[in-house]
Motif scaffolding. Sequence first.
Motif, PDB file in Angstrom:
ATOM      1  N   THR A  52      78.408  41.580  96.031  1.00 59.81           N
ATOM      2  CA  THR A  52      77.245  41.283  96.874  1.00 59.81           C
ATOM      3  C   THR A  52      77.410  39.979  97.657  1.00 59.81           C
ATOM      4  OG1 THR A  52      76.169  40.062  95.088  1.00 59.81           O
ATOM      5  CG2 THR A  52      75.661  42.415  95.253  1.00 59.81           C
ATOM      6  N   THR A  53      76.499  39.800  98.599  1.00 60.62           N
ATOM      7  CA  THR A  53      76.439  38.548  99.356  1.00 60.62           C
ATOM      8  C   THR A  53      75.938  37.411  98.448  1.00 60.62           C
ATOM      9  OG1 THR A  53      74.259  39.248 100.107  1.00 60.62           O
ATOM     10  CG2 THR A  53      76.096  39.614 101.616  1.00 60.62           C
ATOM     11  N   TYR A  54      75.254  37.749  97.355  1.00 63.18           N
ATOM     12  CA  TYR A  54      74.818  36.707  96.393  1.00 63.18           C
ATOM     13  C   TYR A  54      76.055  36.059  95.790  1.00 63.18           C
ATOM     14  CZ  TYR A  54      71.089  40.011  97.039  1.00 63.18           C
ATOM     15  OH  TYR A  54      70.205  40.877  97.629  1.00 63.18           O
ATOM     16  N   LEU A  55      77.007  36.901  95.399  1.00 63.27           N
ATOM     17  CA  LEU A  55      78.263  36.395  94.839  1.00 63.27           C
ATOM     18  C   LEU A  55      78.973  35.510  95.870  1.00 63.27           C
ATOM     19  CD1 LEU A  55      80.895  38.312  92.783  1.00 63.27           C
ATOM     20  CD2 LEU A  55      81.612  37.117  94.820  1.00 63.27           C
ATOM     21  N   GLU A  56      79.101  36.001  97.094  1.00 55.48           N
ATOM     22  CA  GLU A  56      79.808  35.241  98.141  1.00 55.48           C
ATOM     23  C   GLU A  56      79.155  33.885  98.376  1.00 55.48           C
ATOM     24  OE1 GLU A  56      82.676  35.951  99.356  1.00 55.48           O
ATOM     25  OE2 GLU A  56      82.679  37.844  98.235  1.00 55.48           O
ATOM     26  N   ASN A  57      77.826  33.860  98.355  1.00 53.56           N
ATOM     27  CA  ASN A  57      77.132  32.603  98.658  1.00 53.56           C
ATOM     28  C   ASN A  57      77.105  31.634  97.481  1.00 53.56           C
ATOM     29  OD1 ASN A  57      75.800  32.491 101.564  1.00 53.56           O
ATOM     30  ND2 ASN A  57      75.874  34.615 100.888  1.00 53.56           N
ATOM     31  N   VAL A  58      77.073  32.157  96.259  1.00 53.49           N
ATOM     32  CA  VAL A  58      77.134  31.262  95.090  1.00 53.49           C
ATOM     33  C   VAL A  58      78.547  30.664  95.000  1.00 53.49           C
ATOM     34  CG1 VAL A  58      77.032  31.146  92.554  1.00 53.49           C
ATOM     35  CG2 VAL A  58      75.275  32.408  93.818  1.00 53.49           C
ATOM     36  N   LYS A  59      79.537  31.491  95.343  1.00 61.31           N
ATOM     37  CA  LYS A  59      80.932  31.047  95.325  1.00 61.31           C
ATOM     38  C   LYS A  59      81.151  29.824  96.220  1.00 61.31           C
ATOM     39  CE  LYS A  59      84.238  34.025  96.631  1.00 61.31           C
ATOM     40  NZ  LYS A  59      84.876  35.365  96.642  1.00 61.31           N
ATOM     41  N   LYS A  60      80.380  29.736  97.284  1.00 61.32           N
ATOM     42  CA  LYS A  60      80.530  28.623  98.233  1.00 61.32           C
ATOM     43  C   LYS A  60      80.015  27.304  97.677  1.00 61.32           C
ATOM     44  CE  LYS A  60      79.773  31.385 102.388  1.00 61.32           C
ATOM     45  NZ  LYS A  60      78.612  31.764 103.217  1.00 61.32           N
ATOM     46  N   LEU A  61      79.196  27.364  96.610  1.00 59.05           N
ATOM     47  CA  LEU A  61      78.609  26.133  96.059  1.00 59.05           C
ATOM     48  C   LEU A  61      79.644  25.460  95.157  1.00 59.05           C
ATOM     49  CD1 LEU A  61      75.096  27.543  95.063  1.00 59.05           C
ATOM     50  CD2 LEU A  61      75.717  26.382  97.186  1.00 59.05           C
ATOM     51  N   ALA A  62      79.983  24.242  95.520  1.00 55.48           N
ATOM     52  CA  ALA A  62      81.071  23.552  94.824  1.00 55.48           C
ATOM     53  C   ALA A  62      80.748  23.259  93.353  1.00 55.48           C
ATOM     54  CB  ALA A  62      81.409  22.271  95.567  1.00 55.48           C
ATOM     55  N   GLY A  63      79.494  22.872  93.059  1.00 55.86           N
ATOM     56  CA  GLY A  63      79.194  22.338  91.733  1.00 55.86           C
ATOM     57  C   GLY A  63      78.895  23.335  90.629  1.00 55.86           C
ATOM     58  N   VAL A  64      78.795  24.627  90.954  1.00 56.36           N
ATOM     59  CA  VAL A  64      78.411  25.620  89.943  1.00 56.36           C
ATOM     60  C   VAL A  64      79.464  25.661  88.825  1.00 56.36           C
ATOM     61  CG1 VAL A  64      78.158  28.114  89.551  1.00 56.36           C
ATOM     62  CG2 VAL A  64      77.062  27.049  91.523  1.00 56.36           C
ATOM     63  N   LYS A  65      78.983  25.640  87.581  1.00 59.83           N
ATOM     64  CA  LYS A  65      79.904  25.584  86.443  1.00 59.83           C
ATOM     65  C   LYS A  65      80.620  26.918  86.258  1.00 59.83           C
ATOM     66  CE  LYS A  65      79.821  24.850  81.456  1.00 59.83           C
ATOM     67  NZ  LYS A  65      78.875  24.859  80.328  1.00 59.83           N
ATOM     68  N   GLU A  66      79.844  27.995  86.288  1.00 58.11           N
ATOM     69  CA  GLU A  66      80.441  29.320  86.093  1.00 58.11           C
ATOM     70  C   GLU A  66      79.581  30.382  86.760  1.00 58.11           C
ATOM     71  OE1 GLU A  66      80.816  30.593  81.981  1.00 58.11           O
ATOM     72  OE2 GLU A  66      81.639  32.517  82.656  1.00 58.11           O
ATOM     73  N   MET A  67      80.242  31.387  87.332  1.00 59.21           N
ATOM     74  CA  MET A  67      79.521  32.510  87.909  1.00 59.21           C
ATOM     75  C   MET A  67      79.866  33.741  87.093  1.00 59.21           C
ATOM     76  SD  MET A  67      79.498  33.619  91.889  1.00 59.21           S
ATOM     77  CE  MET A  67      81.184  34.160  91.861  1.00 59.21           C
ATOM     78  N   LYS A  68      78.837  34.402  86.556  1.00 58.81           N
ATOM     79  CA  LYS A  68      79.078  35.624  85.788  1.00 58.81           C
ATOM     80  C   LYS A  68      78.718  36.822  86.665  1.00 58.81           C
ATOM     81  CE  LYS A  68      78.074  33.963  81.070  1.00 58.81           C
ATOM     82  NZ  LYS A  68      79.391  33.747  80.502  1.00 58.81           N
ATOM     83  N   ASN A  69      79.681  37.748  86.821  1.00 57.57           N
ATOM     84  CA  ASN A  69      79.468  38.929  87.674  1.00 57.57           C
ATOM     85  C   ASN A  69      79.125  40.154  86.851  1.00 57.57           C
ATOM     86  OD1 ASN A  69      80.573  37.232  89.515  1.00 57.57           O
ATOM     87  ND2 ASN A  69      82.592  38.186  89.457  1.00 57.57           N
ATOM     88  N   PHE A  70      78.196  40.942  87.374  1.00 54.10           N
ATOM     89  CA  PHE A  70      77.812  42.185  86.707  1.00 54.10           C
ATOM     90  C   PHE A  70      77.845  43.332  87.706  1.00 54.10           C
ATOM     91  CE2 PHE A  70      75.986  38.679  84.424  1.00 54.10           C
ATOM     92  CZ  PHE A  70      76.190  39.006  83.091  1.00 54.10           C
ATOM     93  N   PRO A  71      78.337  44.502  87.296  1.00 53.74           N
ATOM     94  CA  PRO A  71      78.376  45.648  88.219  1.00 53.74           C
ATOM     95  C   PRO A  71      76.990  46.043  88.723  1.00 53.74           C
ATOM     96  CG  PRO A  71      79.671  46.094  86.243  1.00 53.74           C
ATOM     97  CD  PRO A  71      78.966  44.795  86.004  1.00 53.74           C
ATOM     98  N   GLN A  72      75.944  45.778  87.906  1.00 56.83           N
ATOM     99  CA  GLN A  72      74.585  46.088  88.347  1.00 56.83           C
ATOM    100  C   GLN A  72      73.722  44.829  88.354  1.00 56.83           C
ATOM    101  OE1 GLN A  72      72.770  49.300  86.208  1.00 56.83           O
ATOM    102  NE2 GLN A  72      74.417  50.733  86.710  1.00 56.83           N
ATOM    103  N   ASP A  73      72.849  44.764  89.371  1.00 58.71           N
ATOM    104  CA  ASP A  73      71.953  43.618  89.478  1.00 58.71           C
ATOM    105  C   ASP A  73      70.998  43.536  88.281  1.00 58.71           C
ATOM    106  OD1 ASP A  73      70.978  41.397  91.181  1.00 58.71           O
ATOM    107  OD2 ASP A  73      69.131  42.568  91.193  1.00 58.71           O
ATOM    108  N   THR A  74      70.634  44.692  87.729  1.00 62.22           N
ATOM    109  CA  THR A  74      69.725  44.704  86.573  1.00 62.22           C
ATOM    110  C   THR A  74      70.375  44.005  85.359  1.00 62.22           C
ATOM    111  OG1 THR A  74      70.520  46.950  86.192  1.00 62.22           O
ATOM    112  CG2 THR A  74      68.342  46.729  87.173  1.00 62.22           C
ATOM    113  N   ASP A  75      71.706  44.080  85.271  1.00 63.43           N
ATOM    114  CA  ASP A  75      72.409  43.382  84.185  1.00 63.43           C
ATOM    115  C   ASP A  75      72.495  41.885  84.455  1.00 63.43           C
ATOM    116  OD1 ASP A  75      72.827  45.699  82.685  1.00 63.43           O
ATOM    117  OD2 ASP A  75      74.590  46.215  83.872  1.00 63.43           O
ATOM    118  N   ALA A  76      72.593  41.514  85.732  1.00 64.10           N
ATOM    119  CA  ALA A  76      72.569  40.087  86.093  1.00 64.10           C
ATOM    120  C   ALA A  76      71.202  39.507  85.727  1.00 64.10           C
ATOM    121  CB  ALA A  76      72.854  39.918  87.587  1.00 64.10           C
TER     122      ALA A  76
END
Length: 261
Positions: free
Chosen positions: A149-173
Amino acid sequence: MKPIRSALRGLGACAALLLVVAGANARPFDDIKKDGKIIVATEGQFAPFNYFQGAKLTGFEIDVAEAMAAKMGVTIEWKALSFDALLAGLRQDRWDMVIASHGITEERAKAVTFTDPHYCSGGVIISKDPAIKSAKDLTGKVVSVQTGTTYLENVKKLAGVKEMKNFPQDTDARAALATGRVDAWVTDRFVAKTALEANPGLGLKMGDFLFVERIASAVAKGNTSVAGEVNKALAAIQADGSYATISKKWFGEDIRCKAPA
Ligand code: ARG
């Protein structure tokens, strides 16, 4: 001999390019019209836009697509698939159109043709911690997003985020946030609003927009006849009041893009 051979090679390359540009053998609208039915793929896990009520596919985008198909004089054969399969399937001509809340991005536009947007929204930050509201508050935090998703792309751009956890479904996120496995969840503003209203006990709080986007249907790259018909149908339902009725039914407001594309 040589010039002929290179000319032939040139022609072959052109033909190959044309095939790619036209999306292998994407059905033009004439074929769809003759058939009487358009094949539309969605995900079915992104309430209130596209989701299942029991076995029934429903949501704002289902209603919008049905209203557009009626204007186009065809019926819809729905397919529900995982989000990451949707745009890829257009290239393989497995369906004629995708409507699944895709934001129009340059990257995606290299692979598919977007229609005009059917709504405008954006990614928001949701957390249980009232101190986590804006992009800067995500510094040092663990954030959940749906894969692809574009959510992933935009969170990826944030330098300070400690960790991004990806889920195949938004309901799991969302579930990851609800159960305290992450500090924040980034998803669509209206999806967040619906989830918060449906689960007041979870203590989720809506923060700021991380970015805004225009959401559109997609067809195979270069399938301009189908894109043109969809655009005409969308303009027609926006002009005759049926889009406004559908939008108010789902959101209590009209969520069409206000600014011209
Ligand atoms: N708007 C976001 C994007 O463009 C998310 C779309 C997610 N859609 C879905 N059916 N799960 O990537």
